[in-house]
Write a protein that holds these residues in place. Structure first.
Motif, PDB file in Angstrom:
ATOM      1  N   LEU A  22     -16.273   7.744  -0.710  1.00 26.44           N
ATOM      2  CA  LEU A  22     -16.119   8.648  -1.846  1.00 26.44           C
ATOM      3  C   LEU A  22     -14.717   9.244  -1.911  1.00 26.44           C
ATOM      4  O   LEU A  22     -14.141   9.381  -2.993  1.00 26.44           O
ATOM      5  N   SER A  23     -14.170   9.603  -0.758  1.00 25.25           N
ATOM      6  CA  SER A  23     -12.822  10.183  -0.751  1.00 25.25           C
ATOM      7  C   SER A  23     -11.802   9.208  -1.310  1.00 25.25           C
ATOM      8  O   SER A  23     -10.934   9.573  -2.115  1.00 25.25           O
ATOM      9  N   PHE A  24     -11.900   7.939  -0.911  1.00 21.53           N
ATOM     10  CA  PHE A  24     -10.974   6.919  -1.399  1.00 21.53           C
ATOM     11  C   PHE A  24     -11.161   6.662  -2.885  1.00 21.53           C
ATOM     12  O   PHE A  24     -10.187   6.545  -3.641  1.00 21.53           O
ATOM     13  N   LEU A  25     -12.425   6.568  -3.320  1.00 23.67           N
ATOM     14  CA  LEU A  25     -12.702   6.243  -4.717  1.00 23.67           C
ATOM     15  C   LEU A  25     -12.216   7.347  -5.653  1.00 23.67           C
ATOM     16  O   LEU A  25     -11.627   7.069  -6.703  1.00 23.67           O
ATOM     17  N   LEU A  26     -12.464   8.596  -5.282  1.00 24.23           N
ATOM     18  CA  LEU A  26     -12.035   9.709  -6.132  1.00 24.23           C
ATOM     19  C   LEU A  26     -10.518   9.867  -6.109  1.00 24.23           C
ATOM     20  O   LEU A  26      -9.897  10.103  -7.149  1.00 24.23           O
ATOM     21  N   PHE A  27      -9.907   9.748  -4.940  1.00 27.35           N
ATOM     22  CA  PHE A  27      -8.451   9.872  -4.839  1.00 27.35           C
ATOM     23  C   PHE A  27      -7.770   8.747  -5.615  1.00 27.35           C
ATOM     24  O   PHE A  27      -6.829   8.984  -6.382  1.00 27.35           O
ATOM     25  N   ALA A  28      -8.261   7.517  -5.438  1.00 29.04           N
ATOM     26  CA  ALA A  28      -7.674   6.366  -6.132  1.00 29.04           C
ATOM     27  C   ALA A  28      -7.834   6.498  -7.637  1.00 29.04           C
ATOM     28  O   ALA A  28      -6.919   6.175  -8.409  1.00 29.04           O
ATOM     29  N   GLY A  29      -9.004   6.967  -8.084  1.00 28.69           N
ATOM     30  CA  GLY A  29      -9.208   7.151  -9.520  1.00 28.69           C
ATOM     31  C   GLY A  29      -8.309   8.221 -10.088  1.00 28.69           C
ATOM     32  O   GLY A  29      -7.750   8.073 -11.181  1.00 28.69           O
ATOM     33  N   ALA A  30      -8.132   9.313  -9.326  1.00 34.34           N
ATOM     34  CA  ALA A  30      -7.300  10.422  -9.801  1.00 34.34           C
ATOM     35  C   ALA A  30      -5.821  10.057  -9.820  1.00 34.34           C
ATOM     36  O   ALA A  30      -5.071  10.539 -10.674  1.00 34.34           O
ATOM     37  N   VAL A  31      -5.393   9.199  -8.900  1.00 35.22           N
ATOM     38  CA  VAL A  31      -3.984   8.787  -8.839  1.00 35.22           C
ATOM     39  C   VAL A  31      -3.543   8.139 -10.147  1.00 35.22           C
ATOM     40  O   VAL A  31      -2.395   8.279 -10.579  1.00 35.22           O
ATOM     41  N   TYR A  79       4.606   0.006  -5.186  1.00 38.44           N
ATOM     42  CA  TYR A  79       3.764  -0.274  -4.015  1.00 38.44           C
ATOM     43  C   TYR A  79       2.600   0.709  -3.940  1.00 38.44           C
ATOM     44  O   TYR A  79       1.458   0.313  -3.663  1.00 38.44           O
ATOM     45  N   LEU A  80       2.878   1.988  -4.190  1.00 39.95           N
ATOM     46  CA  LEU A  80       1.827   3.000  -4.100  1.00 39.95           C
ATOM     47  C   LEU A  80       0.742   2.765  -5.146  1.00 39.95           C
ATOM     48  O   LEU A  80      -0.460   2.831  -4.851  1.00 39.95           O
ATOM     49  N   GLY A  81       1.160   2.466  -6.374  1.00 43.53           N
ATOM     50  CA  GLY A  81       0.192   2.215  -7.433  1.00 43.53           C
ATOM     51  C   GLY A  81      -0.675   1.013  -7.147  1.00 43.53           C
ATOM     52  O   GLY A  81      -1.906   1.062  -7.299  1.00 43.53           O
ATOM     53  N   LYS A  82      -0.047  -0.075  -6.688  1.00 47.06           N
ATOM     54  CA  LYS A  82      -0.809  -1.299  -6.407  1.00 47.06           C
ATOM     55  C   LYS A  82      -1.711  -1.127  -5.197  1.00 47.06           C
ATOM     56  O   LYS A  82      -2.826  -1.673  -5.155  1.00 47.06           O
ATOM     57  N   PHE A  83      -1.231  -0.380  -4.187  1.00 46.55           N
ATOM     58  CA  PHE A  83      -2.056  -0.154  -2.996  1.00 46.55           C
ATOM     59  C   PHE A  83      -3.355   0.556  -3.354  1.00 46.55           C
ATOM     60  O   PHE A  83      -4.451   0.109  -2.973  1.00 46.55           O
ATOM     61  N   TRP A  84      -3.258   1.657  -4.096  1.00 46.54           N
ATOM     62  CA  TRP A  84      -4.463   2.411  -4.421  1.00 46.54           C
ATOM     63  C   TRP A  84      -5.333   1.705  -5.453  1.00 46.54           C
ATOM     64  O   TRP A  84      -6.554   1.873  -5.472  1.00 46.54           O
ATOM     65  N   GLU A  85      -4.722   0.897  -6.295  1.00 51.99           N
ATOM     66  CA  GLU A  85      -5.513   0.077  -7.222  1.00 51.99           C
ATOM     67  C   GLU A  85      -6.335  -0.948  -6.441  1.00 51.99           C
ATOM     68  O   GLU A  85      -7.510  -1.189  -6.738  1.00 51.99           O
ATOM     69  N   LEU A  86      -5.716  -1.548  -5.432  1.00 50.91           N
ATOM     70  CA  LEU A  86      -6.416  -2.539  -4.601  1.00 50.91           C
ATOM     71  C   LEU A  86      -7.536  -1.887  -3.799  1.00 50.91           C
ATOM     72  O   LEU A  86      -8.653  -2.430  -3.712  1.00 50.91           O
ATOM     73  N   LEU A 119     -13.210  -1.329  -2.615  1.00 53.39           N
ATOM     74  CA  LEU A 119     -14.309  -0.431  -2.252  1.00 53.39           C
ATOM     75  C   LEU A 119     -15.386  -0.392  -3.326  1.00 53.39           C
ATOM     76  O   LEU A 119     -16.574  -0.284  -3.012  1.00 53.39           O
ATOM     77  N   ASN A 120     -14.995  -0.483  -4.591  1.00 47.72           N
ATOM     78  CA  ASN A 120     -16.004  -0.540  -5.648  1.00 47.72           C
ATOM     79  C   ASN A 120     -16.835  -1.814  -5.554  1.00 47.72           C
ATOM     80  O   ASN A 120     -18.046  -1.792  -5.777  1.00 47.72           O
ATOM     81  N   ALA A 121     -16.182  -2.920  -5.235  1.00 46.68           N
ATOM     82  CA  ALA A 121     -16.910  -4.182  -5.078  1.00 46.68           C
ATOM     83  C   ALA A 121     -17.919  -4.077  -3.932  1.00 46.68           C
ATOM     84  O   ALA A 121     -19.084  -4.479  -4.065  1.00 46.68           O
TER      85      ALA A 121
END
Length: 418
Positions: free
Chosen positions: A76-85, A284-291, A296-298
């Motif tokens: 959840l922490s990764f999904l919310l942080f990545a979505g908010a980024v 790099y930061l954008g692509k990292f969190w997009e990946l 994680l969603n998959a």
């Protein structure tokens, strides 16, 4: 089964299903993976009834995965942080009033309506379930999860402001719903006699306001740290520390980790990226969190499909679950309509906003995880089954039809709502 074995099998299955979906089914990745996972579960159950041992091995694998722990304490922490980024703070600021009202007042309305109607529904089936437990169910089923539908909405070319309303609301109402859920669980454990409105309000403010304040502190700590360096590897590592370490510390501070991740992610994705990072680091930061978000969603939707192997089926509860689909949709409609009516003089809404927000308000893994976190005395097995039925309908039916619905609304002359 060892952790490494579970992780390896999970990633392998996710990759296989993602490949099949990409080459053959061509549905949105999360929905395609979940459907393949669900079909696999059904096939395994059928094979188990025929005496095949492989079914038992699959059940052992799924039983070894603590879905609630994996999602709530890790993913959840990764999904919310990545979505908010990836949220545009400037655009979100323009929609802040609508997002704030929907993610607070909307969640409270939905929780109350679902809790009350489900309590009455249990009574019709002569099942005695305390009202507080029905409210807890209302809280866990109310947060929306647009992860599976956002890609479809982009293809349907809906207004970007409406897309932002859906994504912005989901990020914040996840955190608010978790706070409401935890508050109600505390009430259920303590007993209503020992709980006052003031104490509940203080607990809610501590979790919600404290979480947002802590998230802001995290975001600005990251901002000042990243401002002093120019190395994309270290910069990505710092954002990982903000996400993982911040969520861990939030739990010990008894503030909302989900809300902290949303606020920290928005600051990182906007102030940090705009003012601090070089073009290379920003890329790099954008692509990292997009990946991270995509992987994680998959995995999350694979696990949702596999959960069918261990969920206890009860015919009466299945019927109640099907009726609850209508209850949840009705509650969502009302919880969207009331805020839109209240705000219509201050905000210009897109055509068919109420309909799109209602049908696009998907339920997902968070609801399943919260249901699994309930104690056995809180009718856990029943609520897990009902939640699972609602989530399956939400993702498979609403998720696959929201795109065509959006396109149809843009080409028809149906009366527009506020």
């Amino acid at each position: 089964m060892s952790t490494s074995s579970i992780l390896s099998i999970t990633i392998i299955l996710t990759a296989i299903f993602a490949y099949i979906n990409h080459r053959i089914i061509k549905w949105p990745p999360t929905i395609g993976i979940m459907i393949l996972s669900l079909i696999s579960s059904i096939v395994l159950v059928a094979l188990g009834n025929l005496g095949f041992v492989f079914h038992q091995k699959a059940v052992e694998l799924v039983s070894a995965i603590d879905f609630q722990d994996v999602l709530m304490n890790f993913m959840l922490s990764f999904l919310l942080f990545a979505g908010a980024v990836h949220i545009n703070a400037r655009k979100l600021k323009k929609e802040r009033l609508h997002v704030l009202v929907l993610s607070t007042l909307g969640i409270l309305i939905s929780t109350s309506l679902v809790g009350g109607l489900v309590w009455l529904l249990f009574g019709l089936f002569h099942l005695v379930v305390p009202f507080i437990y029905c409210l807890i169910f209302g809280a866990l089923i109310s947060p929306t999860d647009p992860i599976a539908v956002l890609a479809i909405l982009k293809e349907a070319k809906i207004p970007s402001t409406l897309e932002l309303k859906i994504s912005g609301e989901s990020l914040f109402n996840d955190g608010v719903a978790v706070v409401i859920f935890m508050t109600l669980v505390d009430v259920a454990h303590s007993g209503t006699a020992d709980i006052s409105v003031i104490s509940v309000g203080k607990l809610f403010l501590q979790e919600a306001a404290g979480g947002m304040l802590f998230g802001a502190i995290l975001g600005y700590l990251g901002y000042y740290a990243l401002r002093s360096i120019n190395d994309y590897k270290v910069e990505v590592l710092i954002t990982l520390a903000i996400c993982m370490g911040g969520y861990f510390v939030a739990g010990h501070l008894h503030v909302s980790g989900p809300l902290a991740m949303v606020v920290a992610g928005i600051i990182t994705g906007n102030k940090v990226k705009d003012e601090v990072l070089s073009d290379t680091s920003r890329d790099y930061l954008g692509k990292f969190w997009e990946l991270i978000d995509e992987i994680l969603n998959a995995v999350l939707f694979l696990l949702i499909g596999l959960e069918m192997l261990v969920i206890k089926i009860n015919l009466t509860l299945c019927i109640i679950g099907l009726i609850c689909i209508l209850i949840v949709l009705l509650a969502r409609l009302i919880s969207v309509y009331i805020p839109v009516r209240l705000l219509r003089r201050k905000i210009i809404f897109e055509k068919h906003t109420v309909l799109m927000l209602t049908w696009g308000g998907l339920r997902g893994g968070l609801s399943v995880a919260l249901a699994l976190s309930l104690g056995t005395k809180m009718y856990r097995d029943g609520f897990v089954l009902i939640t699972y039925i609602i989530v399956l309908f939400s993702i498979l039916v609403q998720g696959l039809t929201i795109g065509p619905l959006a396109k149809k609304l843009q080409t028809t002359n149906l009366p527009a709502d506020e």
